[in-house]
Scaffold this active site. Structure first.
Site, PDB file in Angstrom:
ATOM      1  N   GLU A 135     -15.818  29.927   4.397  1.00 52.21           N
ATOM      2  CA  GLU A 135     -14.543  29.710   5.351  1.00 52.21           C
ATOM      3  C   GLU A 135     -14.520  28.231   5.683  1.00 52.21           C
ATOM      4  O   GLU A 135     -15.373  27.762   6.311  1.00 52.21           O
ATOM      5  CB  GLU A 135     -15.003  30.651   6.490  1.00 52.21           C
ATOM      6  CG  GLU A 135     -14.952  32.069   6.348  1.00 52.21           C
ATOM      7  CD  GLU A 135     -13.236  32.568   6.262  1.00 52.21           C
ATOM      8  OE1 GLU A 135     -12.424  31.786   6.910  1.00 52.21           O
ATOM      9  OE2 GLU A 135     -13.260  33.876   5.530  1.00 52.21           O
TER      10      GLU A 135
ATOM     11  N   GLY B  68     -18.041  26.430   7.445  1.00 46.87           N
ATOM     12  CA  GLY B  68     -18.495  25.021   7.499  1.00 46.87           C
ATOM     13  C   GLY B  68     -17.482  24.021   6.930  1.00 46.87           C
ATOM     14  O   GLY B  68     -16.216  24.513   6.369  1.00 46.87           O
ATOM     15  N   SER B  69     -17.840  22.999   6.656  1.00 49.69           N
ATOM     16  CA  SER B  69     -16.880  21.805   5.992  1.00 49.69           C
ATOM     17  C   SER B  69     -16.772  22.013   4.232  1.00 49.69           C
ATOM     18  O   SER B  69     -17.618  22.823   3.739  1.00 49.69           O
ATOM     19  CB  SER B  69     -17.612  20.375   6.271  1.00 49.69           C
ATOM     20  OG  SER B  69     -18.754  20.431   5.406  1.00 49.69           O
TER      21      SER B  69
ATOM     22  N   ASN C 141     -19.036  24.857  15.682  1.00 49.76           N
ATOM     23  CA  ASN C 141     -18.158  24.767  16.640  1.00 49.76           C
ATOM     24  C   ASN C 141     -17.771  25.948  17.360  1.00 49.76           C
ATOM     25  O   ASN C 141     -17.372  25.824  18.595  1.00 49.76           O
ATOM     26  CB  ASN C 141     -16.701  24.259  15.962  1.00 49.76           C
ATOM     27  CG  ASN C 141     -16.161  25.069  14.783  1.00 49.76           C
ATOM     28  OD1 ASN C 141     -17.092  25.945  14.208  1.00 49.76           O
ATOM     29  ND2 ASN C 141     -14.935  25.109  14.689  1.00 49.76           N
TER      30      ASN C 141
ATOM     31  N   GLU D  83      -9.230  15.924   7.584  1.00 51.88           N
ATOM     32  CA  GLU D  83      -9.402  16.664   8.816  1.00 51.88           C
ATOM     33  C   GLU D  83      -9.839  16.000   9.957  1.00 51.88           C
ATOM     34  O   GLU D  83     -10.643  15.471  10.018  1.00 51.88           O
ATOM     35  CB  GLU D  83     -10.387  18.114   8.522  1.00 51.88           C
ATOM     36  CG  GLU D  83     -10.186  19.054   9.483  1.00 51.88           C
ATOM     37  CD  GLU D  83     -11.332  20.076   9.335  1.00 51.88           C
ATOM     38  OE1 GLU D  83     -12.143  19.834   8.701  1.00 51.88           O
ATOM     39  OE2 GLU D  83     -11.394  21.345   9.846  1.00 51.88           O
TER      40      GLU D  83
ATOM     41  N   CYS E  62     -11.304  25.206  13.442  1.00 56.91           N
ATOM     42  CA  CYS E  62     -10.921  24.883  11.806  1.00 56.91           C
ATOM     43  C   CYS E  62      -9.406  25.135  11.912  1.00 56.91           C
ATOM     44  O   CYS E  62      -8.808  24.591  11.066  1.00 56.91           O
ATOM     45  CB  CYS E  62     -11.696  25.936  11.193  1.00 56.91           C
ATOM     46  SG  CYS E  62     -11.574  27.598  11.612  1.00 56.91           S
TER      47      CYS E  62
HETATM   48  P1  NAD Z   1     -21.057  21.674   8.138  1.00 57.23           P
HETATM   49  O1  NAD Z   1     -20.541  22.090   6.722  1.00 57.23           O
HETATM   50  O2  NAD Z   1     -21.668  20.190   8.181  1.00 57.23           O
HETATM   51  O3  NAD Z   1     -22.675  22.713   8.371  1.00 57.23           O
HETATM   52  C1  NAD Z   1     -22.099  24.100   8.416  1.00 57.23           C
HETATM   53  C2  NAD Z   1     -23.583  24.643   8.126  1.00 57.23           C
HETATM   54  O4  NAD Z   1     -24.005  23.869   6.817  1.00 57.23           O
HETATM   55  C3  NAD Z   1     -24.586  24.341   9.087  1.00 57.23           C
HETATM   56  O5  NAD Z   1     -25.491  25.483   9.235  1.00 57.23           O
HETATM   57  C4  NAD Z   1     -25.471  23.070   8.509  1.00 57.23           C
HETATM   58  O6  NAD Z   1     -26.788  23.234   8.689  1.00 57.23           O
HETATM   59  C5  NAD Z   1     -25.236  23.564   6.840  1.00 57.23           C
HETATM   60  N1  NAD Z   1     -25.255  22.274   6.157  1.00 57.23           N
HETATM   61  C6  NAD Z   1     -24.828  20.999   6.576  1.00 57.23           C
HETATM   62  N2  NAD Z   1     -25.037  20.132   5.392  1.00 57.23           N
HETATM   63  C7  NAD Z   1     -25.549  20.906   4.194  1.00 57.23           C
HETATM   64  C8  NAD Z   1     -26.303  20.511   3.186  1.00 57.23           C
HETATM   65  N3  NAD Z   1     -26.031  19.256   2.576  1.00 57.23           N
HETATM   66  N4  NAD Z   1     -26.648  21.437   2.436  1.00 57.23           N
HETATM   67  C9  NAD Z   1     -26.703  22.609   2.933  1.00 57.23           C
HETATM   68  N5  NAD Z   1     -26.358  23.090   4.259  1.00 57.23           N
HETATM   69  C10 NAD Z   1     -25.817  22.187   4.990  1.00 57.23           C
HETATM   70  O7  NAD Z   1     -19.905  22.236   9.144  1.00 57.23           O
HETATM   71  P2  NAD Z   1     -19.914  21.878  10.756  1.00 57.23           P
HETATM   72  O8  NAD Z   1     -19.845  20.453  11.046  1.00 57.23           O
HETATM   73  O9  NAD Z   1     -21.027  22.794  11.267  1.00 57.23           O
HETATM   74  O10 NAD Z   1     -18.518  22.452  10.921  1.00 57.23           O
HETATM   75  C11 NAD Z   1     -17.231  21.865  10.901  1.00 57.23           C
HETATM   76  C12 NAD Z   1     -16.540  22.374   9.623  1.00 57.23           C
HETATM   77  O11 NAD Z   1     -16.654  23.556   9.563  1.00 57.23           O
HETATM   78  C13 NAD Z   1     -15.096  21.684   9.893  1.00 57.23           C
HETATM   79  O12 NAD Z   1     -14.379  21.517   8.384  1.00 57.23           O
HETATM   80  C14 NAD Z   1     -14.378  23.079   9.960  1.00 57.23           C
HETATM   81  O13 NAD Z   1     -12.994  23.001   9.581  1.00 57.23           O
HETATM   82  C15 NAD Z   1     -15.143  24.332   9.737  1.00 57.23           C
HETATM   83  N6  NAD Z   1     -15.004  25.571  10.006  1.00 57.23           N
HETATM   84  C16 NAD Z   1     -14.230  26.599   9.362  1.00 57.23           C
HETATM   85  C17 NAD Z   1     -13.979  27.740   9.853  1.00 57.23           C
HETATM   86  C18 NAD Z   1     -13.329  29.074   9.268  1.00 57.23           C
HETATM   87  O14 NAD Z   1     -13.352  29.872   9.548  1.00 57.23           O
HETATM   88  N7  NAD Z   1     -12.552  28.380   8.195  1.00 57.23           N
HETATM   89  C19 NAD Z   1     -14.481  28.124  11.158  1.00 57.23           C
HETATM   90  C20 NAD Z   1     -15.376  26.721  12.050  1.00 57.23           C
HETATM   91  C21 NAD Z   1     -15.452  25.635  11.113  1.00 57.23           C
END
Ligand code: NAD
Length: 423
Positions: free
Chosen positions: A194, A172-173, A99, A318, A228
């Site tokens: 995060e 990430g998530s 994002n 979310e 996020c």
């Molecule tokens: P995601 O968790 O799907 O992916 C994040 C990363 O993890 C990517 O690089 C992806 O390749 C990797 N990944 C995905 N699935 C995986 C798995 N099964 N095993 C290992 N690695 C895996 O998240 P997203 O869709 O890229 O981002 C959105 C989420 O991130 C939202 O929930 C948002 O709130 C959160 N977010 C948090 C912050 C923060 O600073 N707290 C900032 C930005 C986004």
């Protein structure tokens, strides 16, 4: 490893990175646009400028941050001089989301390298153009023994997680955060996670409604709601609702025009899967503004939803998109019912002129961080820790804290020999 702990080398390399980002800024902005039509203004504000400022701050303060810090000794050890030494953990893995794909890959990388670590960064596969330009810049500036970019998706991420690291920084998530935490636990690797959450935004009867609407529209619809710390849902005092909704509609139109699909300032949803997930949340009879969608361009208009049930799909998890449900409350107990239904959020926002009420909300609820009378902007103060709590994350960074999280703090007592007290 060559020069790894040499502060001057780190400063010189970070200066080269700074210059490269400045030179490639237009390419980065274009990549972000190609990936999901991130508006140029937002790309500069939240990605390139942000990283440039972070770099300048790190270069300026690196020497000071890395110095051993003298602390008051304990009387039990008299006579001694006591210090905290900071040492790099070693090998750091950074996994980034899509994002804010440039900022959220680069900032942890910068701090981890500044603290003397060897860094591997995996950008998100969902923003391939940005991932490509990140890889290009990093490979140009860094020796791959110092910083390496490994591009790829879930499989690559899982392969990386199966290796042993000295620190893992994941953004990430929540679901993937748990996978990361499990993998890290195998080797007792420390982590920063995060993550996300359902961020409440409360508007009480004393709030400046017009200003609140303006600041909420900015924080909610920047990046098409894919932030996020965006307000996830509104909890407005019942009698204020109709006025507040009028202001919200005005502010959306002011920001994005009568047809936001034509606005150069409004991003698209990252992919069809997320677009469909969001469209499924929109119950047409609850839409009070917006609601237009287009599958071919992954467009969803800024949308306001009148919501009365916590059991609806939109209130299940979310949202992470440009849809804002508006709920009402009549008393504190009703606020509590809503907020307490969810895990601890990453952010909470409150619009009020009532100091006692803001004090109570800050004290009563656990959340990562937030604002009184604004949204999102707490992210921009490098003197504030940024991170979640509970399911919204583990650990916090920004400013000098970012250097600190990538450093092991070694406590050292330097005992003098001129006196030896009998214990
Ligand atoms: P995601 O968790 O799907 O992916 C994040 C990363 O993890 C990517 O690089 C992806 O390749 C990797 N990944 C995905 N699935 C995986 C798995 N099964 N095993 C290992 N690695 C895996 O998240 P997203 O869709 O890229 O981002 C959105 C989420 O991130 C939202 O929930 C948002 O709130 C959160 N977010 C948090 C912050 C923060 O600073 N707290 C900032 C930005 C986004």
């Amino acid at each position: 490893m060559e020069n790894k702990t040499n502060i001057n080398f780190r400063k010189e390399t970070l200066t080269k990175l700074l210059n490269a980002i400045i030179i490639h800024e237009n390419e980065i902005i274009q990549a972000l646009y190609d990936d999901f039509k991130k508006p140029a203004f937002e790309a500069v504000l939240t990605e390139t400028s942000y990283v440039i400022l972070e770099l300048k701050d790190t270069i300026k303060n690196l020497k000071r941050w890395s110095k051993p810090k003298r602390v008051f000794p304990s009387i039990l050890n008299f006579p001694s001089k006591d210090y905290i030494y900071k040492e790099p953990y070693g090998k750091v893995l950074v996994i980034a989301p899509w994002n804010y794909p440039f900022q959220l890959a680069l900032c942890p990388l910068i701090s981890a390298f500044a603290a003397g670590n060897q860094v591997v960064v995996k950008p998100s596969e969902l923003t391939p153009k940005t991932s490509e330009i990140i890889a290009k810049i990093i490979r140009k500036i860094f020796d791959k023994n110092h910083v390496e970019v490994i591009e790829g998706g879930i499989e690559v991420s899982q392969q990386l997680l199966s290796k042993r690291w000295d620190y893992i920084f994941f953004t990430g998530s929540v679901a993937v955060g748990k996978i990361v935490a499990k993998a890290a636990a195998e080797n007792l690797t420390p982590v920063t996670l995060e993550l996300g959450g359902k961020n409440p935004c409360i508007i009480d009867e004393t709030a400046n409604l017009k200003l609140a609407a303006k600041r909420i529209v900015w924080g909610k619809f920047i990046n098409a709601g894919q932030t996020c710390i965006a307000p996830d849902y509104i909890l407005v005092q019942k009698d204020m609702k109709s006025h507040f909704v009028t202001y919200l509609k005005d502010e959306i139109t002011k920001a994005y025009g009568a047809n936001p699909s034509l606005s150069p300032d409004f991003a698209r949803i990252i992919n069809t899967k997320n677009w469909q997930r969001l469209v499924d949340m929109i119950e047409p009879d609850k839409v009070i503004f917006g609601g237009q969608t287009d599958a071919t361009t992954c467009y969803i208009a800024p949308t306001l939803i009148e919501e009365t049930s916590l059991e609806s799909q939109i209130m299940a998890a979310e949202i992470f998109g440009p849809i804002l449900p508006i709920l009402t409350y009549e008393n504190d107990a009703e606020i509590d019912t809503v907020i307490s239904k969810y895990e601890k959020p990453l952010a909470l926002y409150l619009f009020t002129e009532n100091h006692a009420f803001s004090k109570k909300i800050i004290q009563d609820y656990s959340f990562g961080g937030g604002c009184i009378n604004d949204t999102v902007v707490h992210f921009s103060n490098k003197r504030l820790p940024f991170g979640g709590v509970g399911h919204s994350g583990i650990g916090a960074y920004h400013g000098s804290l970012s250097f600190d999280i990538f450093s092991h703090k070694k406590g050292i007592v330097k005992k003098a020999n001129w006196l030896d007290l009998p214990m």
